[in-house]
Design a protein around this motif. Structure first.
Motif, PDB file in Angstrom:
ATOM      1  N   ASP A  95       0.832  -1.207   0.000  1.00  0.00           N
ATOM      2  CA  ASP A  95       0.000   0.000   0.000  1.00  0.00           C
ATOM      3  C   ASP A  95       0.868   1.258   0.000  1.00  0.00           C
ATOM      4  OD1 ASP A  95      -2.218  -1.615   0.048  1.00  0.00           O
ATOM      5  OD2 ASP A  95      -2.648  -1.318   2.172  1.00  0.00           O
ATOM      6  N   ILE A  96       1.943   1.214   0.778  1.00  0.00           N
ATOM      7  CA  ILE A  96       2.856   2.359   0.834  1.00  0.00           C
ATOM      8  C   ILE A  96       3.535   2.561  -0.510  1.00  0.00           C
ATOM      9  CG2 ILE A  96       5.008   3.215   1.851  1.00  0.00           C
ATOM     10  CD1 ILE A  96       4.136   1.863   4.485  1.00  0.00           C
ATOM     11  N   GLN A  97       3.972   1.460  -1.113  1.00  0.00           N
ATOM     12  CA  GLN A  97       4.641   1.551  -2.416  1.00  0.00           C
ATOM     13  C   GLN A  97       3.702   2.091  -3.485  1.00  0.00           C
ATOM     14  OE1 GLN A  97       5.954  -2.528  -2.783  1.00  0.00           O
ATOM     15  NE2 GLN A  97       7.997  -2.075  -1.983  1.00  0.00           N
ATOM     16  N   ALA A  98       2.429   1.674  -3.429  1.00  0.00           N
ATOM     17  CA  ALA A  98       1.452   2.116  -4.422  1.00  0.00           C
ATOM     18  C   ALA A  98       0.844   3.481  -4.085  1.00  0.00           C
ATOM     19  CB  ALA A  98       0.338   1.081  -4.552  1.00  0.00           C
ATOM     20  N   ARG A  99       1.075   3.933  -2.841  1.00  0.00           N
ATOM     21  CA  ARG A  99       0.516   5.193  -2.349  1.00  0.00           C
ATOM     22  C   ARG A  99      -1.009   5.195  -2.379  1.00  0.00           C
ATOM     23  NH1 ARG A  99       4.609   9.863  -4.803  1.00  0.00           N
ATOM     24  NH2 ARG A  99       6.508   9.013  -3.834  1.00  0.00           N
ATOM     25  N   ARG A 100      -1.598   4.036  -2.217  1.00  0.00           N
ATOM     26  CA  ARG A 100      -3.051   3.896  -2.135  1.00  0.00           C
ATOM     27  C   ARG A 100      -3.371   2.519  -1.563  1.00  0.00           C
ATOM     28  NH1 ARG A 100      -5.234   1.090  -6.654  1.00  0.00           N
ATOM     29  NH2 ARG A 100      -3.631   0.576  -8.197  1.00  0.00           N
ATOM     30  N   TYR A 101      -4.640   2.318  -1.207  1.00  0.00           N
ATOM     31  CA  TYR A 101      -5.070   1.033  -0.633  1.00  0.00           C
ATOM     32  C   TYR A 101      -5.210   0.023  -1.763  1.00  0.00           C
ATOM     33  CZ  TYR A 101      -7.816  -2.269   2.179  1.00  0.00           C
ATOM     34  OH  TYR A 101      -8.268  -3.373   2.844  1.00  0.00           O
ATOM     35  N   VAL A 102      -4.273  -0.939  -1.848  1.00  0.00           N
ATOM     36  CA  VAL A 102      -4.335  -1.944  -2.906  1.00  0.00           C
ATOM     37  C   VAL A 102      -4.441  -3.363  -2.359  1.00  0.00           C
ATOM     38  CG1 VAL A 102      -3.082  -0.545  -4.593  1.00  0.00           C
ATOM     39  CG2 VAL A 102      -1.789  -2.037  -3.049  1.00  0.00           C
ATOM     40  N   GLU A 103      -4.085  -3.552  -1.095  1.00  0.00           N
ATOM     41  CA  GLU A 103      -4.086  -4.895  -0.523  1.00  0.00           C
ATOM     42  C   GLU A 103      -4.415  -4.800   0.962  1.00  0.00           C
ATOM     43  OE1 GLU A 103      -0.919  -8.621  -0.031  1.00  0.00           O
ATOM     44  OE2 GLU A 103      -0.570  -7.074  -1.529  1.00  0.00           O
ATOM     45  N   GLY A 104      -5.268  -5.722   1.433  1.00  0.00           N
ATOM     46  CA  GLY A 104      -5.721  -5.620   2.813  1.00  0.00           C
ATOM     47  C   GLY A 104      -5.089  -6.599   3.778  1.00  0.00           C
ATOM     48  N   GLY A 105      -4.572  -7.701   3.296  1.00  0.00           N
ATOM     49  CA  GLY A 105      -3.960  -8.684   4.179  1.00  0.00           C
ATOM     50  C   GLY A 105      -4.949  -9.430   5.054  1.00  0.00           C
ATOM     51  N   SER A 106      -6.227  -9.461   4.649  1.00  0.00           N
ATOM     52  CA  SER A 106      -7.250 -10.107   5.477  1.00  0.00           C
ATOM     53  C   SER A 106      -7.159 -11.624   5.403  1.00  0.00           C
ATOM     54  CB  SER A 106      -8.655  -9.678   5.031  1.00  0.00           C
ATOM     55  OG  SER A 106      -8.875  -8.325   5.311  1.00  0.00           O
ATOM     56  N   THR A 107      -7.357 -12.260   6.536  1.00  0.00           N
ATOM     57  CA  THR A 107      -7.409 -13.716   6.600  1.00  0.00           C
ATOM     58  C   THR A 107      -8.821 -14.189   6.230  1.00  0.00           C
ATOM     59  OG1 THR A 107      -8.120 -13.705   8.911  1.00  0.00           O
ATOM     60  CG2 THR A 107      -5.738 -13.715   8.485  1.00  0.00           C
ATOM     61  N   ILE A 108      -8.969 -15.499   6.071  1.00  0.00           N
ATOM     62  CA  ILE A 108     -10.299 -16.068   5.832  1.00  0.00           C
ATOM     63  C   ILE A 108     -11.227 -15.724   6.989  1.00  0.00           C
ATOM     64  CG2 ILE A 108     -11.534 -18.288   5.860  1.00  0.00           C
ATOM     65  CD1 ILE A 108      -9.391 -19.351   3.933  1.00  0.00           C
ATOM     66  N   THR A 109     -10.707 -15.764   8.214  1.00  0.00           N
ATOM     67  CA  THR A 109     -11.524 -15.445   9.380  1.00  0.00           C
ATOM     68  C   THR A 109     -11.983 -13.994   9.344  1.00  0.00           C
ATOM     69  OG1 THR A 109     -10.092 -16.975  10.610  1.00  0.00           O
ATOM     70  CG2 THR A 109     -11.667 -15.698  11.882  1.00  0.00           C
ATOM     71  N   GLN A 110     -11.108 -13.083   8.977  1.00  0.00           N
ATOM     72  CA  GLN A 110     -11.483 -11.673   8.869  1.00  0.00           C
ATOM     73  C   GLN A 110     -12.508 -11.457   7.757  1.00  0.00           C
ATOM     74  OE1 GLN A 110      -7.042 -10.458   9.129  1.00  0.00           O
ATOM     75  NE2 GLN A 110      -8.180  -8.556   9.386  1.00  0.00           N
ATOM     76  N   GLN A 111     -12.315 -12.148   6.641  1.00  0.00           N
ATOM     77  CA  GLN A 111     -13.281 -12.015   5.540  1.00  0.00           C
ATOM     78  C   GLN A 111     -14.652 -12.531   5.961  1.00  0.00           C
ATOM     79  OE1 GLN A 111     -11.803 -13.135   1.507  1.00  0.00           O
ATOM     80  NE2 GLN A 111      -9.852 -13.459   2.515  1.00  0.00           N
ATOM     81  N   LEU A 112     -14.661 -13.625   6.722  1.00  0.00           N
ATOM     82  CA  LEU A 112     -15.933 -14.141   7.228  1.00  0.00           C
ATOM     83  C   LEU A 112     -16.579 -13.121   8.164  1.00  0.00           C
ATOM     84  CD1 LEU A 112     -18.082 -16.304   7.667  1.00  0.00           C
ATOM     85  CD2 LEU A 112     -16.595 -17.333   9.416  1.00  0.00           C
TER      86      LEU A 112
END
Length: 238
Positions: A95-112
């Motif tokens: 996200d820092i490299q892209a200077r925008r929100y591109v990846e969240g790092g969410s686990t399956i549990t978080q997605q649920l």
């Protein structure tokens, strides 16, 4: 006042602001988490998913499909405690490299947790609430139960919200009857159903399927020979 003193004062001020902001966001996220549970308990939410007409038990799904989902969505699923610090760190770097929100790092549990209670909005307080809910899920349910709920609460395109309904809709088969080709194709669709559903674009669906196969090989779920076998099936069906 010397420059070093000014610099130290600025650093302390910035750190104080960051800590205050972090505390505020954490407090807001915790409040959202508590309010969500007050509206409907976790047990009630889970029961509502399990009551779906097309609800699919994990034992009804071929192991290769389950392995495909874990590989592409959260390959440390069976080893973490609801969140994956490694994935979060990697996502933050991207996200820092892209200077925008591109990846969240969410686990399956978080997605649920998000699918059960929250919206898709990209707010930090929502993310914090999601983390608290993920911890609650991990405390109350086993990994297999969480995974089963997950594949019954994600969107597969064409109006299908369970793996069983998607199998019957796309392949005309019960989920237990899916072959390697069908399992690995289905595992890739929820990443972007509007693009990867085979009814939208068979070419894009199989492009995503190749990503699933590569991840499964990288994670040790498939050998190179098995990947080549599925790839041959893809060619034969073209």
């Amino acid at each position: 006042m010397r420059f070093c003193d000014i610099f130290r004062s600025i650093v302390l001020l910035v750190m104080s602001v960051m800590l205050l902001a972090g505390f505020t966001v954490s407090s807001q996220g915790y409040n959202r988490y508590k309010e969500a549970l007050e509206d409907m308990s976790l047990e009630e939410k889970v029961a509502s998913i399990q009551a779906k007409e097309g609800y699919t038990r994990l034992e009804e799904l071929p192991q290769i499909y389950v392995n495909g989902v874990v590989s592409v969505e959260d390959h440390r699923f069976y080893r973490h405690f609801g969140i994956d610090p490694i994935a979060i760190g990697r996502a933050l770097l991207h996200d820092i490299q892209a200077r925008r929100y591109v990846e969240g790092g969410s686990t399956i549990t978080q997605q649920l947790a998000k699918n059960l209670y929250f919206t898709q909005e990209k707010e930090l307080s929502r993310k914090v609430a999601e983390v608290f809910m993920a911890f609650q899920l991990e405390q109350k349910y086993s990994k297999d139960e969480i995974l089963e709920l997950y594949v019954n609460s994600i969107y597969f395109g064409d109006g299908y919200y369970t793996a069983g309904d998607a199998s019957r809709g796309y392949f005309g088969k019960e989920p237990s009857e899916m072959n390697q080709y069908e399992c690995t194709l289905l595992a890739g669709i929820p990443n972007a159903p509007g693009r990867y559903a085979p009814t939208k674009s068979q070419e894009l669906a199989e492009k995503r399927q190749r990503q699933v196969l590569r991840r499964m090989e990288d994670c040790g779920y498939l050998s190179q020979e098995e990947v080549e076998t599925v790839a041959a099936q893809m060619v034969a069906l073209q």
